[in-house]
Design a protein around this motif. Structure first.
Motif, PDB file in Angstrom:
ATOM      1  N   ASP A 285     -46.234 -68.884  -8.708  1.00 56.99           N
ATOM      2  CA  ASP A 285     -46.210 -68.917 -10.304  1.00 56.99           C
ATOM      3  C   ASP A 285     -46.793 -70.031 -10.806  1.00 56.99           C
ATOM      4  O   ASP A 285     -47.221 -69.930 -12.216  1.00 56.99           O
TER       5      ASP A 285
ATOM      6  N   ARG B 128     -50.568 -60.637 -15.987  1.00 61.10           N
ATOM      7  CA  ARG B 128     -49.327 -60.522 -16.390  1.00 61.10           C
ATOM      8  C   ARG B 128     -49.541 -58.806 -16.769  1.00 61.10           C
ATOM      9  O   ARG B 128     -50.406 -58.636 -17.640  1.00 61.10           O
TER      10      ARG B 128
ATOM     11  N   CYS C  59     -55.088 -58.075 -18.111  1.00 62.22           N
ATOM     12  CA  CYS C  59     -54.468 -58.316 -16.829  1.00 62.22           C
ATOM     13  C   CYS C  59     -55.297 -57.545 -15.850  1.00 62.22           C
ATOM     14  O   CYS C  59     -56.025 -56.847 -16.033  1.00 62.22           O
TER      15      CYS C  59
ATOM     16  N   SER D 122     -46.108 -62.070 -11.373  1.00 68.01           N
ATOM     17  CA  SER D 122     -47.626 -62.489 -11.134  1.00 68.01           C
ATOM     18  C   SER D 122     -47.795 -63.403  -9.838  1.00 68.01           C
ATOM     19  O   SER D 122     -46.942 -64.375  -9.957  1.00 68.01           O
TER      20      SER D 122
ATOM     21  N   ASP E 276     -52.459 -66.457 -12.390  1.00 63.63           N
ATOM     22  CA  ASP E 276     -53.442 -65.904 -13.670  1.00 63.63           C
ATOM     23  C   ASP E 276     -54.474 -65.180 -13.085  1.00 63.63           C
ATOM     24  O   ASP E 276     -55.090 -65.559 -12.076  1.00 63.63           O
TER      25      ASP E 276
END
Lengths: 143, 248
Positions: free
Chosen positions: A90, A137, A143, B22, B25
């Motif tokens: 992350d 996300r 996304c 996630s 990105d």
């Protein structure tokens, strides 16, 4: 000096190619749609067929004028000075920055907030955990 | 959009403890046409759905995007694998056998075996094993999903502003076929060797080798393509001269 020469050559190439493109539009107006699609082909933005459009996109942008994408707009940020593979997934900084992050509803599934919460719930309910991993996300528009 | 489908959401909520994470990105491109006209799109937004036990052990993984009916059918089968694994003496050995069997099936027939529901509720008391829970389906090409993809009701460019259009998107069906008959085999190969794996043990491998998106690489493996013919050295990222560190 040499760098300036290279830059000038590249600039001339851009101008020459742009001019050639305009001439093509001007001289053969009836073929304009076909030519337009060749010069700036709308890439397959769908996500293989869906998941692997990137090289096609880059190929399309590079095809007509080598420096167009650089001059006009693929926003590529600087790469991080160093990469640390030990960082958590992350925390990794992307090289291609999202232009915006509009929030959206992540569907009608009742998502747990964190994987540990889902695992704890699984221990209670006996249901398996469904972990949906993604780039980006689920609650972002892009996304 | 998949998770906005009522049926998909209801079945996931009923049968699973869902969570999304996630891994990095998503890359986006913005093309500035000038005079305020900008186009922004995401690229290469790969996904993977893991089914896990309560201690985080991976039961199986669905790589990439699926059309909703096949997604639910596969999730349902994985629910049963989870159910059976918990009832075996050595779940890790059962999972290793399961992945090995499925990898072989895909290699030999181009198609995974189907997980039988209620195999442990037979009148006969049977020991749960891959032999008792898996059944071979008739091998056929093209697959059912691909046949649907080729049908006339499918469209190449659905109007996503209208509800239900996802069900008619040809590419989603084509991708589902690739996921099930190519990528899924790779997943089974990885997990047959690591039946106790947790997501953190295999995520990078799955993204790099199965989904072809190296999440360790800031340019997702595209650096060479992006900068190979690019003339301005000063604009290149620091590591652009290096060979990508993948496929070790």
């Amino acid at each position: 000096m040499a760098r300036r020469v290279v830059k000038n050559i590249a600039l001339l190439a851009i101008l020459a190619a742009s001019a050639a493109g305009m001439q093509a539009f001007a001289s053969e107006p009836t073929d304009a749609p076909a030519l337009r699609s060749k010069v700036f082909k709308i890439p397959d933005m769908s996500k293989s067929r869906i998941e692997l459009p990137v090289k096609g996109l880059i190929g399309d942008l590079r095809m007509p004028v080598a420096s167009d994408s650089r001059a006009k707009g693929i926003e590529i940020s600087k790469a991080p000075a160093s990469r640390n593979s030990a960082r958590s997934l992350d925390s990794q900084k992307p090289a291609l920055k999202p232009a915006s992050s509009q929030k959206v509803e992540p569907g009608k599934v009742r998502w747990h907030k964190a994987i540990q919460t889902a695992m704890d719930a699984s221990a209670q309910s006996g249901k398996p955990v469904l972990l949906f991993q993604m780039m980006g996300r689920l609650d972002d528009r892009f996304c | 959009m998949l998770f906005s489908d009522e049926d998909v959401a209801r079945q996931i909520n009923e049968k699973f403890e869902p969570v999304w994470v996630s891994v990095r990105d998503v890359p986006t491109v913005t093309i500035d046409f000038g005079k305020g006209h900008k186009l922004t799109r995401t690229l290469h937004g790969n996904v993977a759905t893991y089914v896990l036990t309560a201690d985080g052990t991976i039961i199986d993984v669905l790589p990439g995007l699926y059309e909703s009916a096949q997604y639910l059918a596969q999730l349902n089968q994985l629910w049963w694998v989870h159910h059976y694994a918990a009832r075996t003496r050595v779940p890790s050995a059962f999972l290793a056998d399961y992945h090995d069997e499925q990898a072989r099936a895909i290699q030999t027939s181009g198609k995974a075996k189907v997980v039988k529901p209620f195999a442990d509720m037979s009148k006969m008391s049977i020991e749960i094993s891959t032999k008792t829970i898996l059944r071979t389906t008739g091998s056929s090409y093209p697959s059912e999903v691909l046949r649907v993809a080729k049908s006339a009701e499918m469209v190449d460019r659905p109007d996503f502003s209208k509800p239900g259009q996802l069900k008619h998107w040809r590419k989603l069906y084509e991708d589902t076929d690739i996921n099930e008959n190519e990528r899924r085999g790779q997943i089974h190969m990885i997990l047959s060797k690591r039946p106790n794996a947790k997501p953190g043990d295999v995520t990078k491998e799955i993204y790099r080798d199965v989904l072809h998106a190296d999440i360790d690489d800031p340019y997702l493996g595209l650096q060479e393509t992006l900068f190979r013919d690019y003339p301005f050295q000063e604009d290149r990222p620091v590591s652009s001269g290096k060979t990508s560190q993948k496929h070790g």
